[in-house]
Design a protein around this motif. Structure first.
Motif, mmCIF file in Angstrom:
data_model
loop_
_atom_site.group_PDB
_atom_site.id
_atom_site.type_symbol
_atom_site.label_atom_id
_atom_site.label_comp_id
_atom_site.label_asym_id
_atom_site.label_seq_id
_atom_site.Cartn_x
_atom_site.Cartn_y
_atom_site.Cartn_z
ATOM 1 N N THR B 128 54.415 115.471 92.272
ATOM 2 C CA THR B 128 55.024 116.040 93.481
ATOM 3 C C THR B 128 54.245 117.271 93.908
ATOM 4 O O THR B 128 53.903 117.459 95.086
ATOM 5 C CB THR B 128 56.485 116.424 93.216
ATOM 6 N N PHE B 131 50.876 116.396 95.265
ATOM 7 C CA PHE B 131 51.085 115.757 96.562
ATOM 8 C C PHE B 131 51.212 116.828 97.647
ATOM 9 O O PHE B 131 50.532 116.804 98.677
ATOM 10 C CB PHE B 131 52.363 114.923 96.444
ATOM 11 N N SER B 155 46.717 111.078 98.600
ATOM 12 C CA SER B 155 46.894 109.638 98.484
ATOM 13 C C SER B 155 47.136 109.231 97.041
ATOM 14 O O SER B 155 48.027 108.431 96.747
ATOM 15 C CB SER B 155 45.663 108.904 99.005
ATOM 16 N N GLY B 158 50.357 110.368 95.610
ATOM 17 C CA GLY B 158 51.354 109.503 96.242
ATOM 18 C C GLY B 158 51.506 108.193 95.491
ATOM 19 O O GLY B 158 52.611 107.698 95.276
ATOM 20 N N HIS B 246 57.459 103.314 100.701
ATOM 21 C CA HIS B 246 58.403 104.416 100.899
ATOM 22 C C HIS B 246 59.746 104.203 100.200
ATOM 23 O O HIS B 246 60.262 105.129 99.594
ATOM 24 C CB HIS B 246 58.619 104.681 102.386
ATOM 25 N N MET B 257 57.219 111.521 102.145
ATOM 26 C CA MET B 257 56.211 110.559 102.616
ATOM 27 C C MET B 257 56.437 110.234 104.086
ATOM 28 O O MET B 257 55.506 110.283 104.886
ATOM 29 C CB MET B 257 56.296 109.282 101.790
ATOM 30 N N MET B 261 53.799 112.938 104.951
ATOM 31 C CA MET B 261 52.508 112.326 104.645
ATOM 32 C C MET B 261 51.965 111.516 105.831
ATOM 33 O O MET B 261 50.795 111.637 106.174
ATOM 34 C CB MET B 261 52.609 111.429 103.419
#
Lengths: 319, 681
Positions: B128, B131, B155, B158, B246, B257, B261
């Motif tokens: 996390t 990210f 990425s 993620g 997701h 996300m 993201m």
């Protein structure tokens, strides 16, 4: 400053008049319809009596009703009241028209519909779900046609503001625009669908398989039902007034003098009465459609409005 | 204003450092000390979010462009860093979401510390943090190298977050697809940067800005960037990874996300086309508009068929990315045709919707997570009646639903209204075809918005209203205060951004000044009460007035109707006289979307199957009925399956050279070496 104040007072008065007159239009439509179908007609004041009775009645709520169910009538009525406040009824150039344009008006309708559909699902009966599902399908198809027609008009007038668009049509005079004809037809068809009239829905029925709007509000009674009924009467009147404003605005007051306002009031009454008669004629000659014919009906409305827009681009801009 | 260094930039570094610390702290969150994750890690994330908001907001509001460089990496490649209003805006968006999840996360992740869904905690915290760090730093990047390093960090981390609950095969599959497409996207972005770097003579964005590209090369660079960033943003048909990836991530990560993201894709498109290439062309705008319209419409149509709540929300991200791209496309068309103010309006609409989507989609994912946390259900068909058990969550979720359905007075409405207003200025264009297709695109946007409202009536109505459909749902409880706080923050912002659009648009002026050297001069010409994007005569909208009117109407209604009225009594709902209704008689999610499935039948691959077992006896009647419905996305079947087959077939052909004999391999190496030597010499 003084003229501003007068304008605001007039705007508020117009909104109240709009809300107060809406049941009268519904009564007129019902009365003419009965006459045309050789039935004994109720008085045009009957909707007021119905509303008064409903407002006084003690309510029965379903056991499963949540706070949302109790808030929805107020939200729906409030949304319609706001919508009524921005539509020029007897005078243009009122300050409330700047609060919301035609897209926001469609947004108000969407807001009311969204919450009505949720209220339909709140109790957990099949009727409510059915009504909500069908209403959302119909509206999903009607909204693009409605906005497309509105876009055609607002591209011609170069504004989405209802009051200024009305003034534009007034100033342009009696010009025959093919795009307006298409848009008018599309708008009329959408009005029929959105106000739950024949052939899309039948406001008079409680037959289980034919209901759309009525199915969603089946669990409402008393003052909640009164608010919702009143709101749908206002909605019908808004559509009618928008059609009148866009296509035959002549007579509407452009200055705030008593004479002009009186002329505006008389003109709009006459025009709405005429529209009511047309609606009744339409409802009398047509039968209710099967649900899955409705997409074709609305698809046709969308096609008409696209044609109107293309006509506008090709024929009327000359670029 | 441009300067080297400065407090906002220091704040941004502090934000990045807090993210790193958050990751470091979660390393200690072994099973016996889950507190390191629940408190330590999220505490630092909170700080990171706050610092991001501060630095981004400062840079945006004060219109600052701050640069810096580091001597990291190889000696000839310095790292360039820059914080300008555009990156500040996205920093603000990211920070808000990080702040919300740092309030929400401590309670939510408790689920992974014990019970059925137990998982090792350190990876969750570490990835996390990485990210968030990746996103923070790629926003600050001012050269292609730094950008790509942190893009990959985002990425890759993620990927680990998607695959966090790796026990389920579906999660591993989703994560692989995500990884694959993320890398295809990254590769194409790299090519785009390559084109720009070749003309600019270096990897730094400053050199790329000063490059003068021929229209063909500029179009190529744009096309590669649009494709590469489009994969991340999830435009149709590059979206297939998104609805898989997701939903399977933990809900606060899904919120990040969908909220943040995929917005990095939008950031990339805006940064490359408006800033690095500079002169946008109207032809690009047409492509972006068409792709955006397709994404908006198909995204919502796919969404409406879903009955997995998180998957439904994921498909809606595709729809909203489509709406953002429509705004961008309109902006490019107008800018390319020389209408600067209208181009600015489109850009403002797109960026406003970007921010709005981050807020309401974050809120909705957190709401779905709250339901998941208490009921362990993602399937709408098993929910129902949660408004009675989780009233506050229901209210928050409702706010999100109203906002995403673009209903006044919430924020989603404002940005869609601005997009409509931009589209309605089409008569300003000379090209007749454009004048015709833009309003049609606007009508399709109206269709998408109406379908979105239908979809969220379904989502909220089935999940929160009616009667509970399973026992677990019937016994759900309200979620802890921290989770409500996270949702409450986003819900409040949804309302505020809807009610004060004029102030928001004024605050966004530095971005448009930076990118197109223009602001919207008339947006606030009549004060903050009235939003008049083009001029007061053309269109105006006053959300504060609306709210005042709503309050007055409610107040009057309360005084006149509620207070004097007799109390209601409760009774049974109408059952047609047949007796007790039960929860199975309610409309289901599948039933709700049936009319729309029938009307738009060709959009999906629908397999419907009814199996009836006839009962014994002379009267024909069914003993049992089994109904199966399978709805699939055509883009997967038509685009990806053929590509997959092609790759496999090619691999089989190439596989011939793979003999398994070491001598052959050595010969290959020798031949390759000779070949390279020949090239070099």
């Amino acid at each position: 400053m003084d003229s501003q104040l007068i304008a605001w007072v007039l705007a508020a008065a117009q909104a109240l008049l709009f809300v107060a007159a809406a049941p009268l239009l519904a009564g007129w439509v019902k009365c003419v319809k009965c006459r045309l179908q050789n039935r004994a007609a109720p008085s045009v004041w009957q909707p007021y009596r119905d509303l008064a009775k409903l407002l006084k009645k003690r309510m029965v709520l379903a056991e499963n009703a949540s706070w949302l169910f109790r808030a929805v009538p107020y939200i729906v009525f409030g949304a319609m009241l706001l919508a009524a406040a921005v539509v020029p009824l007897i005078a243009v150039r009122l300050p409330t028209a700047a609060i919301a344009d035609v897209i926001v008006l469609v947004g108000f309708f969407a807001l009311a519909r969204f919450f009505t559909a949720l209220a339909g699902m709140d109790i957990g009966t099949a009727f409510g779900g059915m009504g909500a599902s069908r209403e959302m399908m119909v509206s999903a198809l009607a909204e693009p046609a409605l906005l497309m027609a509105a876009f055609t008009l607002s591209m011609t007038a170069a504004t989405t503001n209802l009051s200024i668009a009305t003034e534009y049509v007034l100033q342009a005079g009696l010009v025959l625009r093919p795009s307006f004809l298409f848009a008018l037809l599309a708008l009329a068809m959408v009005t029929v669908a959105e106000c739950s009239r024949i052939p899309v829905d039948n406001p008079a029925t409680h037959l289980e398989l034919t209901m759309l709007h009525e199915a969603m509000i089946l669990e409402y009674g008393g003052r909640y039902l009164a608010l919702i009924e009143w709101a749908s009467q206002i909605k019908l009147m808004i559509y009618a007034v928008v059609i009148v404003d866009f296509f035959l605005p002549w007579g509407i007051a452009r200055e705030f003098t008593a004479a002009a306002l009186a002329v505006g009031a008389v003109a709009v009454t006459a025009k709405l009465m005429l529209l009511g008669v047309l609606l009744v004629a339409w409802e009398t000659v047509l039968a209710k459609m099967r649900l899955f014919r409705v997409p074709q009906f609305l698809g046709f409305a969308f096609l008409l409005s696209v044609l109107g827009m293309l006509t506008h681009v090709v024929l009327e801009t000359g670029g | 204003m441009s300067a080297a260094g400065g407090t906002p930039l220091l704040l941004a570094y502090a934000a990045a450092a807090c993210s790193l610390l958050s990751g470091a702290v979660s390393l200690f969150a072994v099973r016996r000390h889950p507190g390191f994750l629940h408190f330590g890690s999220f505490l630092f994330l909170f700080a990171a979010g706050a610092a991001s908001i501060a630095s981004g907001g400062w840079a945006l509001l004060a219109d600052l462009t701050l640069t810096d460089q580091f001597a990291l990496g190889p000696p000839w490649l310095r790292w360039y860093v820059r914080l300008d209003p555009l990156s500040g805006f996205f920093m603000l968006l990211l920070g808000t979401l990080v702040l919300a999840i740092s309030l929400y996360g401590p309670s939510y992740t408790r689920e992974f510390a014990r019970g059925e869904a137990r998982q090792p905690l350190p990876p969750l915290g570490v990835f996390t943090a990485l990210f968030v760090l990746g996103m923070q730093m790629l926003l600050l990047a001012d050269d292609a190298l730094v950008f790509m390093i942190f893009w990959e960090m985002m990425s890759l981390s993620g990927y680990f977050l998607v695959v966090y609950q790796h026990q389920h095969a579906a999660n591993r599959h989703a994560a692989f697809l995500y990884l694959l497409l993320a890398h295809v996207g990254a590769l194409v972005i790299l090519i785009s940067f390559g084109v720009l770097a070749a003309f600019g003579g270096g990897l730094s964005f400053d050199q790329m800005r000063s490059a003068s590209l021929t229209p063909l090369w500029a179009t190529l660079a744009f096309a590669f960037a649009f494709f590469g960033f489009g994969v991340k943003a999830g435009v149709v048909p590059l979206h297939v990874w998104l609805p898989d990836a997701h939903p399977v991530a933990p809900s606060h990560i899904s919120a990040m996300m969908s909220g943040a993201m995929i917005k990095m894709g939008i950031y990339g498109i805006v940064r490359v086309s408006y800033d690095l290439i500079g002169h946008v062309r109207w032809e690009w705008g047409v492509v972006v508009l068409i792709v955006g319209t397709a994404s908006a419409l198909l995204g919502v149509l796919y969404a409406i068929m879903q009955h997995d709540l998180k998957r439904l929300l994921a498909y809606h991200s595709i729809e909203n990315i489509g709406i953002i791209l429509m705004g961008l496309g309109l902006s490019m068309i107008f800018l390319g045709s020389g209408h600067k103010v209208l181009g600015t309006l489109g850009l403002v609409a797109a960026l406003y919707h970007t921010l709005n989507h981050a807020l309401f989609k974050g809120l909705l994912f957190l709401g779905a997570g709250a339901v998941l946390y208490r009921t362990h259900e993602r399937d709408l068909e098993h929910m129902g009646g949660l408004i009675h058990r989780m009233p506050v969550t229901a209210l928050m979720f409702l706010v999100g639903c109203v906002a995403i359905s673009a209903l006044p007075p919430f924020n989603g409405f404002v940005s869609e209204w601005l997009t409509f207003q931009t589209a309605l200025q089409a008569p300003a264009l000379k090209n007749g075809v454009l004048r015709a297709i833009i309003p049609i695109a606007a009508a399709l946007l109206a269709l998408a918005a109406a379908l979105a409202a239908a979809c969220f009536v379904k989502a909220f109505g089935i999940a929160f209203l009616g009667k509970p459909r399973t026992r677990r749902v019937a016994h759900a409880r309200e979620v802890p205060a921290g989770m409500l706080g996270g949702m409450g923050l986003l819900a409040t912002l949804c309302l505020l951004l809807g009610v004060f659009p004029t102030s928001v648009i004024e605050a966004m002026a530095p971005i448009t000044q930076l990118l197109v050297h223009e602001a919207l001069p008339s947006a606030a010409v009549q004060g903050w009460l009235w939003l008049t994007p083009i001029s007061p005569e053309v269109a105006s909208y006053s959300a504060p007035f609306l709210v005042i009117a709503i309050v007055v109407v409610f107040g009057v209604g309360y005084v006149f109707l509620k207070r004097r009225a007799a109390p209601w009594r409760t009774g049974d709902p109408w059952d047609c006289g047949f007796g007790q209704l039960n929860h199975r008689m309610q409309y289901t999610s599948t039933a709700f979307s049936q009319p729309i499935r029938r009307v738009f039948g060709a959009v999906w691959k629908v397999e419907e199957d009814v199996e009836t077992v006839a009962g014994a006896g002379p009267i024909p009647r069914a003993k049992s009925i089994h109904y199966q419905l399978h709805v699939q996305d055509w883009s997967w079947l038509k685009c990806y399956v053929p590509i997959g087959h092609l790759v496999l077939a090619a691999a089989r052909r190439i596989g011939v050279i793979q003999t398994g004999n070491i001598h052959t391999y050595l010969k290959y190496s020798f031949a390759t070496l000779l070949f390279f030597l020949w090239i070099v010499s």
